[in-house]
Design an enzyme around this catalytic site. Structure first.
Site, PDB file in Angstrom:
ATOM      1  N   ARG A   1     -35.739 -30.804  64.664  1.00  0.00           N
ATOM      2  CA  ARG A   1     -34.602 -30.201  65.363  1.00  0.00           C
ATOM      3  C   ARG A   1     -33.552 -31.259  65.700  1.00  0.00           C
ATOM      4  O   ARG A   1     -33.857 -32.361  66.123  1.00  0.00           O
ATOM      5  CB  ARG A   1     -35.094 -29.555  66.659  1.00  0.00           C
TER       6      ARG A   1
ATOM      7  N   ARG B   1     -33.221 -34.445  70.791  1.00  0.00           N
ATOM      8  CA  ARG B   1     -33.430 -34.370  72.240  1.00  0.00           C
ATOM      9  C   ARG B   1     -34.548 -35.298  72.671  1.00  0.00           C
ATOM     10  O   ARG B   1     -35.564 -35.404  71.993  1.00  0.00           O
ATOM     11  CB  ARG B   1     -33.818 -32.932  72.619  1.00  0.00           C
TER      12      ARG B   1
ATOM     13  N   ARG C   1     -40.103 -18.950  83.535  1.00  0.00           N
ATOM     14  CA  ARG C   1     -41.124 -19.713  82.824  1.00  0.00           C
ATOM     15  C   ARG C   1     -42.481 -19.572  83.484  1.00  0.00           C
ATOM     16  O   ARG C   1     -43.454 -20.138  82.999  1.00  0.00           O
ATOM     17  CB  ARG C   1     -40.731 -21.181  82.834  1.00  0.00           C
TER      18      ARG C   1
ATOM     19  N   LYS D   1     -35.981 -19.507  69.849  1.00  0.00           N
ATOM     20  CA  LYS D   1     -35.365 -18.803  70.982  1.00  0.00           C
ATOM     21  C   LYS D   1     -33.894 -19.142  71.182  1.00  0.00           C
ATOM     22  O   LYS D   1     -33.064 -18.276  71.337  1.00  0.00           O
ATOM     23  CB  LYS D   1     -36.060 -19.292  72.254  1.00  0.00           C
TER      24      LYS D   1
ATOM     25  N   ARG E   1     -45.193 -29.864  76.850  1.00  0.00           N
ATOM     26  CA  ARG E   1     -44.449 -28.610  76.989  1.00  0.00           C
ATOM     27  C   ARG E   1     -45.242 -27.439  76.407  1.00  0.00           C
ATOM     28  O   ARG E   1     -45.209 -26.335  76.949  1.00  0.00           O
ATOM     29  CB  ARG E   1     -43.073 -28.742  76.319  1.00  0.00           C
TER      30      ARG E   1
HETATM   31  P1  AMP Z   1     -35.623 -26.203  77.591  1.00  0.00           P
HETATM   32  O1  AMP Z   1     -34.321 -26.642  77.027  1.00  0.00           O
HETATM   33  O2  AMP Z   1     -35.660 -24.734  77.920  1.00  0.00           O
HETATM   34  O3  AMP Z   1     -36.823 -26.613  76.761  1.00  0.00           O
HETATM   35  O4  AMP Z   1     -35.780 -26.938  79.027  1.00  0.00           O
HETATM   36  C1  AMP Z   1     -35.826 -28.351  79.114  1.00  0.00           C
HETATM   37  C2  AMP Z   1     -36.511 -28.767  80.402  1.00  0.00           C
HETATM   38  O5  AMP Z   1     -35.791 -28.258  81.536  1.00  0.00           O
HETATM   39  C3  AMP Z   1     -37.942 -28.260  80.604  1.00  0.00           C
HETATM   40  O6  AMP Z   1     -38.906 -29.053  79.940  1.00  0.00           O
HETATM   41  C4  AMP Z   1     -38.070 -28.340  82.127  1.00  0.00           C
HETATM   42  O7  AMP Z   1     -38.234 -29.666  82.578  1.00  0.00           O
HETATM   43  C5  AMP Z   1     -36.703 -27.881  82.593  1.00  0.00           C
HETATM   44  N1  AMP Z   1     -36.638 -26.404  82.742  1.00  0.00           N
HETATM   45  C6  AMP Z   1     -35.884 -25.544  82.011  1.00  0.00           C
HETATM   46  N2  AMP Z   1     -36.072 -24.280  82.419  1.00  0.00           N
HETATM   47  C7  AMP Z   1     -36.972 -24.328  83.432  1.00  0.00           C
HETATM   48  C8  AMP Z   1     -37.581 -23.358  84.260  1.00  0.00           C
HETATM   49  N3  AMP Z   1     -37.308 -22.043  84.121  1.00  0.00           N
HETATM   50  N4  AMP Z   1     -38.474 -23.775  85.202  1.00  0.00           N
HETATM   51  C9  AMP Z   1     -38.754 -25.060  85.366  1.00  0.00           C
HETATM   52  N5  AMP Z   1     -38.232 -26.041  84.603  1.00  0.00           N
HETATM   53  C10 AMP Z   1     -37.349 -25.688  83.647  1.00  0.00           C
END
Ligand code: AMP
Length: 218
Positions: free
Chosen positions: A128, A164, A89, A14, A175
């Site tokens: 990654r 990360r 989400r 993504k 996740r």
């Molecule tokens: P990502 O980089 O999109 O995997 O986001 C990393 C982390 O940020 C996630 O595991 C959540 O803790 C938080 N996060 C990102 N986007 C959201 C969202 N739309 N709703 C809730 N938590 C989020």
């Protein structure tokens, strides 16, 4: 105008596809994950509130996320189109998003769903590496998408690459579980609204990018 949501399990590609699409369409990427990581690094009030959730692989409470998004999509650059990565989400965030946009006479044009199995996604996540510069955060993969130059540096800005914190296996499993319970239902939600563009995420990066452009009619 292209107001796009990227949907897919963590590791589906993504973020990488959002970057390519953003350059092709000349519209900004709005990534909640990126926004949150930079707030945490700055130690802002929001950053302190969300740190516990983000590092544990949990979802940040909807109010905080929806408010951050409402502010961001109101900025001038996002009025010419945007690509949302990591938001919405869950169903509540999806509803809030459509209300926020409708208040402004806007709506989503496409929801790009990149389909990939969990085992394949797990493989990709453990390999990654991301650019440590928060303003860049370009994604690489040690095997499938390594930097062209120094293997430990970002091709775009030269900063060191890092893994990360939430790409550890325990956080990845958490996740994935959250994706399946909270986010996967959005596939049907958007399909019913005629917005879903389903893409096979098992293809090469270039082929996924080509399929996306075809699917969104660009
Ligand atoms: P990502 O980089 O999109 O995997 O986001 C990393 C982390 O940020 C996630 O595991 C959540 O803790 C938080 N996060 C990102 N986007 C959201 C969202 N739309 N709703 C809730 N938590 C989020």
């Amino acid at each position: 105008m292209k107001n796009i949501v990227m949907l897919g399990i963590q590791g589906s590609g993504k973020g990488t596809q959002a970057e390519l699409l953003s350059r092709t369409l000349s519209v900004p990427i709005i990534s909640t994950g990126r926004l949150f990581r930079s707030e945490m690094e700055e130690g802002s009030e929001l950053g302190q509130k969300i740190a516990e959730y983000v590092t544990g692989g949990e979802l940040v409470p909807d109010e905080l996320v929806c408010q951050a998004i409402a502010e961001r999509v109101a900025e001038p650059d996002a009025r010419q189109g945007f690509i949302l990565d990591g938001f919405p989400r869950n169903a509540r965030q999806a509803e809030e998003l459509s209300v926020t946009l409708a208040e402004d006479g806007r709506e989503l044009s496409d929801v790009v769903y990149i389909r990939l199995s969990e085992s394949e996604a797990m493989n990709r996540l453990t390999g990654r590496r991301v650019c440590s510069n928060r303003k860049c955060e370009t994604n690489f993969h040690i095997e499938f998408n390594p930097p062209q130059g120094d293997p430990e540096k970002c091709d775009r800005c030269g900063s060191p690459l890092i893994q990360r914190g939430d790409d550890r296996p325990e956080a990845i499993i958490r996740r994935f579980a959250l994706f399946n319970s909270e986010t996967a239902p959005l596939v049907e939600y958007y399909r019913e609204r005629g917005l879903l563009r389903e893409i096979d995420g098992g293809q090469s990066i270039a082929d996924v990018a080509g399929s996306i452009l075809e699917a969104i009619g660009d």
